[in-house]
Design a protein around this motif. Structure first.
Motif, PDB file in Angstrom:
ATOM      1  N   SER A 452      28.796 -40.324 -10.291  1.00 29.47           N
ATOM      2  CA  SER A 452      28.332 -41.090 -11.455  1.00 29.47           C
ATOM      3  C   SER A 452      27.001 -40.564 -11.983  1.00 29.47           C
ATOM      4  CB  SER A 452      28.184 -42.565 -11.091  1.00 29.47           C
ATOM      5  OG  SER A 452      27.085 -42.779 -10.208  1.00 29.47           O
ATOM      6  N   LEU A 453      26.393 -39.604 -11.275  1.00 29.77           N
ATOM      7  CA  LEU A 453      25.115 -39.040 -11.708  1.00 29.77           C
ATOM      8  C   LEU A 453      25.334 -37.822 -12.598  1.00 29.77           C
ATOM      9  CD1 LEU A 453      23.116 -39.143  -8.331  1.00 29.77           C
ATOM     10  CD2 LEU A 453      23.348 -40.934 -10.067  1.00 29.77           C
ATOM     11  N   GLY A 454      24.354 -37.541 -13.413  1.00 31.32           N
ATOM     12  CA  GLY A 454      24.405 -36.371 -14.279  1.00 31.32           C
ATOM     13  C   GLY A 454      23.266 -35.418 -13.964  1.00 31.32           C
ATOM     14  N   PRO A 455      23.283 -34.230 -14.535  1.00 32.13           N
ATOM     15  CA  PRO A 455      22.227 -33.252 -14.267  1.00 32.13           C
ATOM     16  C   PRO A 455      20.868 -33.721 -14.789  1.00 32.13           C
ATOM     17  CG  PRO A 455      23.643 -32.503 -16.049  1.00 32.13           C
ATOM     18  CD  PRO A 455      24.288 -33.716 -15.475  1.00 32.13           C
ATOM     19  N   GLY A 456      19.814 -33.120 -14.237  1.00 33.61           N
ATOM     20  CA  GLY A 456      18.452 -33.467 -14.635  1.00 33.61           C
ATOM     21  C   GLY A 456      18.002 -32.725 -15.874  1.00 33.61           C
ATOM     22  N   GLU A 457      16.690 -32.776 -16.101  1.00 27.94           N
ATOM     23  CA  GLU A 457      16.113 -32.150 -17.284  1.00 27.94           C
ATOM     24  C   GLU A 457      15.856 -30.661 -17.043  1.00 27.94           C
ATOM     25  OE1 GLU A 457      15.888 -33.764 -19.998  1.00 27.94           O
ATOM     26  OE2 GLU A 457      16.049 -35.846 -19.336  1.00 27.94           O
ATOM     27  N   LEU A 458      15.649 -29.937 -18.144  1.00 27.36           N
ATOM     28  CA  LEU A 458      15.294 -28.523 -18.068  1.00 27.36           C
ATOM     29  C   LEU A 458      13.789 -28.312 -18.162  1.00 27.36           C
ATOM     30  CD1 LEU A 458      18.003 -26.710 -20.237  1.00 27.36           C
ATOM     31  CD2 LEU A 458      17.718 -26.616 -17.763  1.00 27.36           C
ATOM     32  N   ILE A 459      13.080 -29.278 -18.769  1.00 26.30           N
ATOM     33  CA  ILE A 459      11.628 -29.164 -18.939  1.00 26.30           C
ATOM     34  C   ILE A 459      10.986 -30.465 -18.477  1.00 26.30           C
ATOM     35  CG2 ILE A 459      11.838 -27.567 -20.882  1.00 26.30           C
ATOM     36  CD1 ILE A 459      11.244 -29.944 -22.738  1.00 26.30           C
ATOM     37  N   ASP A 460       9.690 -30.441 -18.258  1.00 25.22           N
ATOM     38  CA  ASP A 460       8.941 -31.632 -17.883  1.00 25.22           C
ATOM     39  C   ASP A 460       8.667 -32.442 -19.147  1.00 25.22           C
ATOM     40  OD1 ASP A 460       7.185 -33.574 -17.014  1.00 25.22           O
ATOM     41  OD2 ASP A 460       6.039 -32.211 -15.729  1.00 25.22           O
ATOM     42  N   PRO A 476      19.705 -40.306 -19.738  1.00 35.13           N
ATOM     43  CA  PRO A 476      20.055 -40.857 -18.418  1.00 35.13           C
ATOM     44  C   PRO A 476      20.052 -42.377 -18.356  1.00 35.13           C
ATOM     45  CG  PRO A 476      18.487 -39.046 -18.210  1.00 35.13           C
ATOM     46  CD  PRO A 476      18.579 -39.368 -19.664  1.00 35.13           C
ATOM     47  N   ASN A 477      19.281 -43.037 -19.211  1.00 35.23           N
ATOM     48  CA  ASN A 477      19.268 -44.497 -19.193  1.00 35.23           C
ATOM     49  C   ASN A 477      20.467 -45.098 -19.920  1.00 35.23           C
ATOM     50  OD1 ASN A 477      18.392 -43.662 -21.728  1.00 35.23           O
ATOM     51  ND2 ASN A 477      17.041 -45.427 -21.999  1.00 35.23           N
ATOM     52  N   GLU A 478      21.306 -44.257 -20.517  1.00 34.45           N
ATOM     53  CA  GLU A 478      22.502 -44.729 -21.211  1.00 34.45           C
ATOM     54  C   GLU A 478      23.780 -44.331 -20.469  1.00 34.45           C
ATOM     55  OE1 GLU A 478      22.163 -43.021 -25.069  1.00 34.45           O
ATOM     56  OE2 GLU A 478      20.592 -44.401 -25.730  1.00 34.45           O
ATOM     57  N   GLU A 479      23.872 -43.092 -20.058  1.00 36.59           N
ATOM     58  CA  GLU A 479      25.042 -42.586 -19.334  1.00 36.59           C
ATOM     59  C   GLU A 479      24.603 -41.552 -18.306  1.00 36.59           C
ATOM     60  OE1 GLU A 479      28.761 -41.736 -21.672  1.00 36.59           O
ATOM     61  OE2 GLU A 479      27.343 -41.805 -23.341  1.00 36.59           O
ATOM     62  N   PHE A 480      25.332 -41.489 -17.191  1.00 37.06           N
ATOM     63  CA  PHE A 480      25.094 -40.495 -16.144  1.00 37.06           C
ATOM     64  C   PHE A 480      23.613 -40.426 -15.748  1.00 37.06           C
ATOM     65  CE2 PHE A 480      29.043 -38.919 -18.097  1.00 37.06           C
ATOM     66  CZ  PHE A 480      29.824 -38.740 -16.960  1.00 37.06           C
ATOM     67  N   PRO A 481      23.102 -41.456 -15.045  1.00 37.75           N
ATOM     68  CA  PRO A 481      21.707 -41.401 -14.607  1.00 37.75           C
ATOM     69  C   PRO A 481      21.438 -40.187 -13.717  1.00 37.75           C
ATOM     70  CG  PRO A 481      22.918 -43.133 -13.461  1.00 37.75           C
ATOM     71  CD  PRO A 481      23.803 -42.650 -14.563  1.00 37.75           C
ATOM     72  N   GLN A 482      20.173 -39.765 -13.664  1.00 36.14           N
ATOM     73  CA  GLN A 482      19.796 -38.590 -12.877  1.00 36.14           C
ATOM     74  C   GLN A 482      19.382 -38.953 -11.459  1.00 36.14           C
ATOM     75  OE1 GLN A 482      16.497 -37.155 -15.111  1.00 36.14           O
ATOM     76  NE2 GLN A 482      17.724 -36.245 -16.744  1.00 36.14           N
ATOM     77  N   ARG A 483      18.774 -40.123 -11.293  1.00 31.76           N
ATOM     78  CA  ARG A 483      18.137 -40.487 -10.030  1.00 31.76           C
ATOM     79  C   ARG A 483      19.156 -41.010  -9.023  1.00 31.76           C
ATOM     80  NH1 ARG A 483      12.573 -41.329 -10.326  1.00 31.76           N
ATOM     81  NH2 ARG A 483      12.729 -42.757  -8.563  1.00 31.76           N
ATOM     82  N   ALA A 484      18.907 -40.693  -7.749  1.00 32.64           N
ATOM     83  CA  ALA A 484      19.693 -41.264  -6.654  1.00 32.64           C
ATOM     84  C   ALA A 484      18.862 -42.360  -6.000  1.00 32.64           C
ATOM     85  CB  ALA A 484      20.044 -40.194  -5.623  1.00 32.64           C
ATOM     86  N   GLY A 485      19.503 -43.468  -5.669  1.00 30.85           N
ATOM     87  CA  GLY A 485      18.748 -44.558  -5.080  1.00 30.85           C
ATOM     88  C   GLY A 485      19.631 -45.680  -4.591  1.00 30.85           C
TER      89      GLY A 485
END
Length: 536
Positions: A452-460, A476-485
């Motif tokens: 259910s997670l998606g890839p992260g960002e390319l830049i800061d 990420p706050n709409e679909e495929f969040p980046q964070r695991a928790g």
């Protein structure tokens, strides 16, 4: 507060409600008129008999109820067809698909690497256009055809085994899951070059072969088109184009101008299918080739010159996770033993791990810091080990577990597991947990959570001046969040139901994908790495 929209735009009636209303009205009417036979008011007993179950009037009212119910069901069916998420397959493709100019995507063939023994200098002609009669192609033992994607010249020691030849990338000319062939399958050349008389051998299981897009997958694509308006090559449109390129594509993640002005970075994930493990969503070379051909101008059928398009897969980043689950002891619905060992640690390391291996049936484990001792009188506790390559747990055939010293125990198995156990330390090494018959369900749920997670960002995004434009789409706050928790706990509670009284996640690292050192590199995606599962 905004009122919630009704489920239906019209009132519906359950079976028997209209019948009961007719009989109620009849009883009320009978109380208002005299009995024509006696001239006296109807008694309650007479009214009850006249409207009793299976009486003439009850049967008439029930028949009316059935007729109206049939009409209502027809209305409900047509009301459902107006919604993409409820429409039948015929309406989904014949109405909504036509309305949005889309149709279910065709089946695609699997792809992967092979070793091709050949005389040094032999040329294997490839083509990313499938099928292409000019490219070298061959068939597997089932008669399914495959084509070489990229032209390669055989060299001395060019195969993965060191033999003369070439390592080739093949893609199925035939389509469907059957083209996801296994390791060691031989491909006999149909029009191979003269210097390659021997068949090629699959070195890594092929992936990316899928049947025609399902109604559910097609509906999801259409819903996303409705939800996120496309136009003028915006992020939503590039995402839709990436998903339109191949039915093997799970989703597309867009990074506009991350490289430079006028550039678009597209990271595609692949549908998992039946593939297990952390690489199950990694786009195969065939999938990347299809998306690249579809999106890259000047050959693209949808993207005009001059945008600069780069299509890539992601980099899998392993997450170390410890879970403490409150399941029943000594039951099929929970832990196998009435006093399971080992328990979760109270501090780092939380996991019990293999620290030294003599053989695959003789090794040492170090229990988590502060975890319980081996119960008195127990010499062969039920244990399982986590295989990070398949994201699954396997029960171990334990002969004995004996305290060596401190937190270290010697373990003897009667048979080796199906995968290779690995020695390491607190952050590396095979995780050992108490066994549970629900190990498969727990592992599948862990895998589905990471899916259910998606890839992260390319830049800061906090410091880079391009952050207003080069952020990941969809957000990420709409679909495929980046964070695991801790959201993994909700997945486990849904899967295990009432048998899971409580759950904790004392360890998860890392929680966010690592930023690449350069936007040219692929974005990271968090996947299940080593996982320890213990009683709470």
């Amino acid at each position: 507060m905004t009122a919630r929209a009704p489920e239906r735009a019209f009132v519906t009636f359950p079976r028997g409600e209209i019948r009961d209303e007719i009989l109620t009205s009849m009883r009320f009417g009978m109380r208002q008129v005299p009995n024509p036979d006696t001239g006296l008011p109807f008694t309650e007993a007479e009214i009850a008999v006249a409207t009793a179950r299976l009486s003439r009037f009850w049967i008439e009212a029930d028949s009316i109820d059935l007729v109206l119910l049939a009409h209502q069901n027809r209305d409900l069916y047509f009301a459902d067809q107006a919604r993409i998420d409820r429409a039948s397959q015929s309406y989904l493709t014949g109405y909504h698909g036509v309305l949005w100019g889309e149709q279910p995507l065709s089946a695609v063939g699997g792809s992967g690497p092979v070793d091709a023994p050949a005389t040094v200098g032999t040329t294997f002609v490839g083509s990313t256009t499938v099928p292409d009669p000019a490219a070298v192609n061959g068939t597997d033992p089932a008669g399914l055809s495959y084509q070489v994607l990229f032209t390669v010249i055989a060299t001395a020691g060019g195969t993965s085994t060191g033999a003369d030849g070439a390592q080739l990338q093949l893609k199925g000319i035939d389509t469907g899951p059957d083209t996801n062939i296994d390791v060691a399958v031989e491909i006999d050349w149909s029009n191979g070059p003269p210097g390659a008389p021997a068949p090629a051998v699959v070195t890594t299981k092929f992936t990316g072969g899928f049947s025609e897009e399902t109604a559910r997958e097609f509906a999801r694509r259409l819903l996303d088109r409705v939800r996120q308006k496309e136009g003028a090559g915006n992020n939503a449109q590039f995402r839709a184009w990436a998903r339109q390129a191949s039915t093997a594509v799970e989703d597309g993640f867009i990074y506009a101008t991350a490289l430079h002005a006028g550039s678009v970075r597209v990271c595609v994930t692949q549908k998992r299918g039946t593939t297990q493990g952390p690489t199950g969503r990694l786009a195969s070379v065939g999938t990347l080739t299809d998306v690249t051909a579809f999106l890259t101008p000047p050959g693209s059928p949808v993207v005009p010159v001059p945008p600069y398009i780069v299509v890539t897969a992601h980099v899998a980043e392993d997450v170390v996770t410890t879970l403490a689950l409150s399941l029943p002891f000594g039951q099929a619905a929970g832990w196998e033993d009435v006093d399971p060992f080992p328990s979760v640690g109270t501090g780092t390391p939380f996991n019990t791990f293999i620290n030294a291996i003599t053989t695959q049936t003789s090794f040492q484990i170090t229990r988590g810091s502060g975890s319980k001792d081996l119960p008195a009188g127990v010499t062969a506790p039920s244990l399982m080990a986590w295989d990070p390559l398949t994201s699954r747990s396997e029960a171990l055939n334990v002969t004995s577990v004996i305290l060596n010293a401190g937190d270290v125990y010697d373990v003897i198995l009667s048979a080796a597991p199906s995968f290779t156990l690995v020695a390491g330390g607190a952050t590396v090494g095979s995780r050992i947990s108490p066994d549970t018959e629900r190990r498969a369900l727990i592992a599948e749920t862990i895998e589905s959570y990471f899916d259910s997670l998606g890839p992260g960002e390319l830049i800061d995004l906090n410091t880079d001046t391009r952050s207003h434009r080069a952020f990941r789409f969809p957000r990420p706050n709409e679909e495929f969040p980046q964070r695991a928790g801790s959201a993994i706990i909700a997945h486990l509670q849904d899967a295990l139901g009432a048998t899971l009284a409580d759950a904790q996640q004392p360890e998860v690292s890392p929680t966010t994908p690592t930023l690449p050192t350069d936007p040219v590199d692929e974005p990271s995606l968090l996947v299940a790495g080593d996982v320890g599962i213990y009683p709470e």
